[in-house]
Design a protein around this motif. Structure first.
Motif, short mmCIF file in Angstrom:
data_model
loop_
_atom_site.label_atom_id
_atom_site.label_comp_id
_atom_site.label_asym_id
_atom_site.label_seq_id
_atom_site.Cartn_x
_atom_site.Cartn_y
_atom_site.Cartn_z
N PHE A 206 0.81 -1.22 0.00
CA PHE A 206 0.00 0.00 0.00
C PHE A 206 0.84 1.27 0.00
N THR A 207 2.13 1.12 -0.33
CA THR A 207 2.96 2.33 -0.29
C THR A 207 2.82 3.13 -1.58
N ASP A 208 2.37 2.45 -2.65
CA ASP A 208 2.28 3.14 -3.93
C ASP A 208 0.81 3.20 -4.39
N GLY A 209 0.60 3.66 -5.60
CA GLY A 209 -0.75 3.69 -6.16
C GLY A 209 -1.63 4.73 -5.51
N LEU A 210 -2.91 4.67 -5.86
CA LEU A 210 -3.86 5.71 -5.47
C LEU A 210 -4.01 5.89 -3.96
#
Ligand code: GCU
Length: 421
Positions: A206-210
Motif C-alpha cells: 500500500f505504499t504506492d498507487g492511489l
C-alpha cells in the motif's frame, strides 16, 4: 509420547484449517442459507416503492458495502486534469478515431496519472462507449503501434511476454482476443480502456498507487474500513467517466462500464456507486463480484481474503468462514445498479467463480428491477449454455474457460444495441 500427541494435534489443526480453504465444487454440499431480502431494510421495514428503495434501502446498502466490503474512499480529491497526448482521425484502417488522454489526479499535493485509450466510430457524432480496465496494458488490447506502453508495474504473464513486471513491445496486441474492438466500432460503439496497474499495482503493497495520495500524515496503509485495491480501481473508473462525460464525441448518457474477473468486481462496485454509468457488464466476476457468497461454492470469502488480502477492506475479513454473518449478499450489490441495464455472464468451466451463484444473484436482484418496472431474470432455473437471457438484467453462461471471448462480446453488443439505441 507428549511430543507425538502434540504433533498429532498440530497436524489435525492444520488439516482443519486447510479444509476451510479447500473449494467446494459439489452442489449437494452447498449449505442451506438465508438470503437477505433486498426489499427489507436492516430495521425490517418493507420496501414497496422505487422511491423508498432510493431513499431508505439503497443508501444503507451502499453504506454497508462501503464500510464492510470494498472499503470507504477516505475523502475527496483536490483536482483532476486531462490532456490529450495523442490522437488520430484514421485509426483501425480509417474506421475509427483514436485518442490517448493523460488523466492526472491531485490530492494532498501528490499526483497520480493514468492513460485512457479511446477508440470512437468515425461515422457516429456522439457514440455510446464501453469503459473498462485491461489486465496488461492498453497496448495489449489491439495491435496498434501508436498505443503508448505503460511504465507501471505489471503482474508477470509469460504467455504474453511479460517478465520482470515490465510491459514491453513484445505483448502488443496479444490480448486482442479479449477486446472485440472492430465489432464494437461496426455497431457504432466506442471503447475506453485503462491499464488498471496505473491506478494501483495489483500486489500487497500500500505504499504506492492511489491509496498513498489519500494518507493522513504518517499513515502507511488504509484503515480497516477504508478501501482496498478493488475500491481504488472502482473509484478511478469514475475519474475516467469524468473525462468521457466531457468528450463531445461521446454520449455521456450511454457509458457502459465493463470488467472481467477482479476487474468485473471493480466494474460492479463502480456501477453501484456512480449512477452516471448507464449500464454495467460483469464478465466472470465471481466471489466478491456477482456470485453469492453464502453458497460457499468455488472461491470463498476466506480464500479471497487470504490470497488477496489487499483487495477488500480490512473489515471484510470478519466474514472469513462466517458468510452466514453477512447481513447482505452480492445480489444486493447487483440490485444497487437498478434500474440501469446489467449483464452478468459466466463460463461453464469457470467453477471457481460459481456460475450458478452468479446466475442466482441476478435472479434475486430482479425484485428490485421489478420495482422500477424493468424486466430481469424471471426463473430461478439456469438457462442452458450459450442460451442468453437478455432483458434489462441479462445473463448467459457460455462454454469454455475463465476468459472474455468473441462470443461474450457478441452478446454484450447485441444487448447493448437493444438497451441503449
Ligand atoms: C483469481 C481470484 C478471483 C479473480 C481472478 C481474476 O482467480 O481468486 O477472485 O476473479 O483471479 O481476476 O482473474
Amino acid at each position: 509420547m507428549r511430543y507425538y500427541i502434540l504433533s498429532a494435534f498440530v497436524i489435525l489443526a492444520l488439516q482443519t484449517m486447510n479444509a476451510q480453504f479447500v473449494a467446494n465444487y459439489e452442489e449437494s454440499k452447498v449449505p442451506e442459507f438465508d438470503l437477505p431480502d433486498p426489499l427489507t431494510t436492516f430495521s425490517k421495514k418493507q420496501i414497496l416503492t422505487s422511491s423508498s428503495w432510493n431513499e431508505l434501502r439503497r443508501p444503507e446498502l451502499i453504506n454497508f458495502f462501503e464500510s464492510q466490503v470494498f472499503g470507504k474512499v477516505p475523502g475527496t480529491f483536490d483536482g483532476i486534469a486531462f490532456e490529450v497526448v495523442e490522437e488520430s482521425n484514421s485509426a483501425l484502417g480509417g474506421l475509427a478515431k483514436r485518442r490517448q488522454i493523460k488523466a492526472t489526479i491531485t490530492k494532498n499535493s501528490k499526483t497520480l496519472s493514468f492513460l485512457i485509450l479511446l477508440y470512437l466510430p468515425k461515422e457516429v457524432s456522439r457514440a455510446p462507449v464501453f469503459l473498462g480496465y485491461n489486465f496488461h496494458g492498453n497496448h495489449t488490447v489491439i495491435n496498434d503501434p501508436a498505443i503508448i506502453i505503460s511504465k507501471a508495474w505489471s503482474l508477470n504473464n509469460e504467455s504474453i511476454g511479460i517478465t520482470n513486471h515490465t510491459l514491453t513491445e513484445e505483448s502488443r496486441g496479444l490480448r486482442s482476443g479479449r477486446w472485440a474492438i472492430s465489432r464494437m466500432i461496426e455497431a457504432g460503439f466506442g471503447l475506453a480502456t485503462i491499464y488498471y496497474g496505473e491506478i494501483d499495482p495489483d500486489k500487497n503493497d500500500f505504499t504506492d498507487g492511489l491509496h498513498s495520495l489519500f494518507y493522513t500524515e504518517g499513515q502507511k496503509r488504509p484503515a480497516k474500513e477504508e478501501w482496498g485495491g478493488i475500491g481504488a480501481w472502482a473509484w478511478a473508473l469514475s475519474r475516467a467517466m469524468d473525462y468521457v462525460a466531457n468528450d463531445k464525441e461521446v454520449d455521456k448518457s450511454r457509458v457502459i462500464v465493463f470488467g472481467h474477473s477482479r476487474l468485473g468486481k471493480a466494474a460492479l462496485w463502480a456501477g453501484a456507486m456512480d449512477e452516471r454509468f448507464a449500464g454495467v457488464i460483469s464478465n466472470d466476476s465471481g466471489c466478491g463480484g456477482a456470485a453469492l457468497s453464502k453458497r460457499k461454492f468455488g472461491e470463498t470469502v476466506a480464500q479471497i481474503n487470504e490470497n488477496f488480502p489487499y483487495w477488500f477492506s480490512g473489515n471484510f475479513k470478519k466474514y472469513n468462514n462466517a458468510e452466514e454473518e453477512l447481513p447482505v449478499d452480492q445480489h444486493e450489490l447487483l440490485a444497487l445498479i437498478a434500474p440501469r441495464p446489467l449483464y452478468v455472464a459466466s463460463a461453464k468451466e469457470d467453477q471457481w467463480a460459481d456460475p450458478k451463484g452468479e446466475f442466482l444473484s441476478a435472479y434475486y436482484a430482479t425484485a428490485v428491477y421489478s420495482l422500477f418496472g424493468e424486466a430481469g431474470i424471471s426463473s430461478n432455473k439456469m438457462p442452458g449454455v450459450n442460451s442468453p437471457i437478455q432483458n434489462t438484467v441479462a445473463y448467459h453462461i457460455r462454454t469454455g474457460k475463465h476468459d472474455v471471448t468473441e462470443y461474450d462480446w457478441e452478446q454484450y453488443i447485441k444487448w447493448a444495441v437493444e438497451q441503449f439505441d
